[in-house]
Write a protein that holds these residues in place. Structure first.
Motif, PDB file in Angstrom:
ATOM      1  N   LYS A 348      49.334  54.218  25.706  1.00  0.00           N
ATOM      2  CA  LYS A 348      49.731  54.381  24.059  1.00  0.00           C
ATOM      3  C   LYS A 348      50.965  55.088  24.008  1.00  0.00           C
ATOM      4  O   LYS A 348      51.246  56.197  24.776  1.00  0.00           O
ATOM      5  N   THR A 354      46.228  56.208  17.281  1.00  0.00           N
ATOM      6  CA  THR A 354      45.502  55.546  17.879  1.00  0.00           C
ATOM      7  C   THR A 354      44.362  54.797  17.045  1.00  0.00           C
ATOM      8  O   THR A 354      44.185  53.469  17.324  1.00  0.00           O
ATOM      9  N   LEU A 364      47.227  51.673  17.347  1.00  0.00           N
ATOM     10  CA  LEU A 364      46.819  50.837  18.639  1.00  0.00           C
ATOM     11  C   LEU A 364      45.625  50.121  18.625  1.00  0.00           C
ATOM     12  O   LEU A 364      45.527  48.970  19.050  1.00  0.00           O
ATOM     13  N   SER A 392      51.223  60.630  24.249  1.00  0.00           N
ATOM     14  CA  SER A 392      51.282  59.226  24.719  1.00  0.00           C
ATOM     15  C   SER A 392      50.458  59.412  26.012  1.00  0.00           C
ATOM     16  O   SER A 392      50.084  60.434  26.422  1.00  0.00           O
TER      17      SER A 392
END
Length: 573
Positions: A348, A354, A364, A392
């Motif tokens: 990510k 997310t 994501l 990340s």
């Protein structure tokens, strides 16, 4: 205090009519135009006018409530049942411009009559939370008024009172009347107080001041006997049988256990002390004046549900706005580290959510679902864990129902090791160590987290779960983070350390709070770092002076580089 059960749950009638048998107050009183008045009409009128001005000012402070803010518990074509937050008027009062629950309900649902006042069945005081019933039709209004008038509605409240109430249950049967000494408030009726009203002019002081005493009955049950900042308090369930004005407040004060935080009938309140009774008439288990004073001092400035609710609402709006700034990511942009028929592991990037949150924001999760799909056909059934928008690293998604169950079990039983790399302010002295500090929600800075303290937990005692939410009142959770110093570096002339952090317990915002709590907040953390939105660390933690100085040395760096959080936290496995 909050209403627990109202007309929405008409499951049982109140006690028999014998409960309302008149209480003898001695010889009948007669009014005489030539009798010597025990109190001057002009004095009563002056006191009453002054108090009413104060009450008008308080009404004007009613919290604004829109039709979209309503917490609707039940609705049909006849009635609406709404959970009223504290700090909001049920009706606007004489000044129709005051914000009120009535106005918000009318704006959202309207009424058959076209008048908002024709929806009102009953009301709760501004500082009381709980269920309120509104009528949508004229027939419903007549029917509900009849039920309340004939006492076929059971009204239960929960209240925190001063002192430990000795009996586990009981009843308070004391008639109430207006108090000419502290108008327009109520008090327990006495013969002396009634006689003093003879000769008062109803046209000047108003008819309500001269109304006959009204029989009033309250029953109570002790839910728990508790401690509040070292002071005895009791949590009661109160049932208002007769439903008089301010009945519960006066009755609790009249048995020597005023409601905590009651600035009218409580310690040094605006109304008569002890509900108007002499202290000698109070029961032996009464809360002493010293205890009431200590509780009043301890509760002053303590959190109020409506204040927390307002803060939470404002902060959630900010967070939703931040979520909308999530960077777009397409199925073709995904950096896939591993995939098989069961799971997908994706790297990510920072700046991407997310999951989409409450709105359909870029995420994501959505990109992975569009590329791979899932056995369940639902993108939310792929989510095993998540990383913050500014973090990340590796994220695992499940493609099958079996994989989702298995991965959830592995994370729940802590059989998955989660390591992160973070750049923190200052040079961390020890090469490795652990941070073992329990975490809880912060009522002062909702919905963020903080290190738990006894004082912070005690402050939550009087909060209303229905208003602030269960999460605010959750017990502290044990939280452990291990760290290893990878390197001690220089960043624009400022000391920073690069750490490998292992989240043992996996709590919300755990790494951010733990790093801040040891005086080394993550560089660029705009929530828990320097000048962040959460509580300043000096408010809730005691650190060695050296650690505090190191954290303060980073203030210049954090101000100059406020958006570099994107490079400061990275999940590495």
């Amino acid at each position: 205090m909050r209403l627990l059960w109202s007309a929405a749950v008409i499951a049982a009638a109140v006690s028999s009519a014998s409960a309302f048998a008149p209480v003898s107050n001695g010889a009948a009183l007669t009014r005489s135009g030539v009798a010597m008045s025990a109190v001057a009409t002009a004095d009563v009128k002056a006191k009453q006018d002054a108090s009413i001005e104060k009450l008008k000012a308080k009404d004007a402070s009613s919290a604004a409530l829109s039709k979209d803010d309503l917490n609707v518990v039940f609705e049909d074509e006849h009635i609406v049942v709404v959970s009223k937050p504290s700090g909001v008027l049920t009706v606007p009062g004489k000044d129709e411009s005051n914000p009120s629950l009535n106005q918000a309900v009318f704006d959202r649902f309207g009424s058959e009559s076209g008048r908002m006042d024709k929806m009102v069945v009953h009301r709760l005081g501004m500082d009381t939370s709980g269920l309120v019933v509104f009528a949508r039709t004229n027939a419903a209004l007549r029917g509900m008024n009849s039920l309340f008038r004939t006492r076929k509605v059971s009204r239960k409240y929960e209240a925190l009172v001063c002192g430990h109430v000795a009996q586990d249950s009981g009843s308070i049967d004391l008639p109430l009347m207006r108090d000419y000494e502290c108008p327009p408030f109520m008090r327990v009726s006495t013969d002396d107080h009634q006689r003093a009203l003879i000769g008062l002019d109803a046209e000047i002081v108003g008819k309500k001041m001269l109304e006959s005493p009204k029989d009033s009955l309250t029953t109570y049950e002790v839910v728990s006997r508790e401690d509040m900042d070292g002071n005895d308090v009791s949590r009661l369930t109160l049932t208002s049988i007769s439903g008089r004005t301010h009945q519960l407040n006066v009755h609790c004060a009249a048995i020597g256990h005023p409601i905590v935080g009651d600035t009218v009938y409580g310690f040094e309140g605006e109304a008569a002390a002890n509900g108007g009774l002499d202290e000698s008439a109070l029961p032996e288990d009464k809360a002493s004046a010293e205890l009431q004073q200590a509780i009043a001092s301890a509760s002053a400035g303590k959190p109020i549900s409506s204040d927390i609710q307002a803060k939470l609402k404002a902060q959630m709006s900010k967070l939703q706005e931040r979520d909308r700034a999530s960077a777009p990511i397409s199925p073709d942009d995904i950096d896939v580290v591993f995939e098989d028929e069961h799971i997908v592991v994706v790297n990510k990037p920072c700046g991407v959510l997310t999951i989409p949150g409450k709105e359909d924001n870029p995420s994501l999760n959505k990109a992975v679902f569009e590329r791979y799909g899932s056995e369940s056909g639902r993108m939310d059934k792929m989510v095993v864990h998540r990383l913050g928008m500014d973090t990340s690293g590796l994220v695992i998604f499940a493609r099958t129902n079996a994989a989702l169950r298995e991965l959830n079990s592995l994370f729940r039983t802590r059989k998955v090791t989660r390591k992160y790399e973070a750049l923190v302010c200052g040079h961390v002295a020890q090469d490795s160590g652990s941070i073992d500090l329990p975490l809880m929600r912060d009522y002062e800075y909702p919905p963020y987290m903080r290190v738990s303290t006894d004082e912070h937990q005690r402050a939550l005692i009087a909060l209303n779960q229905e208003e602030v939410g269960k999460k605010i009142l959750e017990s502290p959770k044990e939280s452990q983070t291990e760290y290893v110093v990878v390197s001690r570096e220089d960043m624009d002339g400022n000391d920073v350390s690069r750490l490998t952090l292992t989240s043992i317990s996996g709590r919300t915002h755990q790494l951010n709070v733990h790093c801040a709590a040891i005086g080394h907040p993550i560089v660029g953390d705009t929530v828990y770092g320097y000048g962040g939105e959460a509580a300043p660390t000096e408010v809730w933690t005691s650190l060695p002076c050296q650690r505090i100085r190191q954290a303060q040395n980073c203030s210049k760096l954090l101000q100059v580089l406020p958006r570099k959080a994107n490079v400061c936290a990275r999940k590495i496995n």
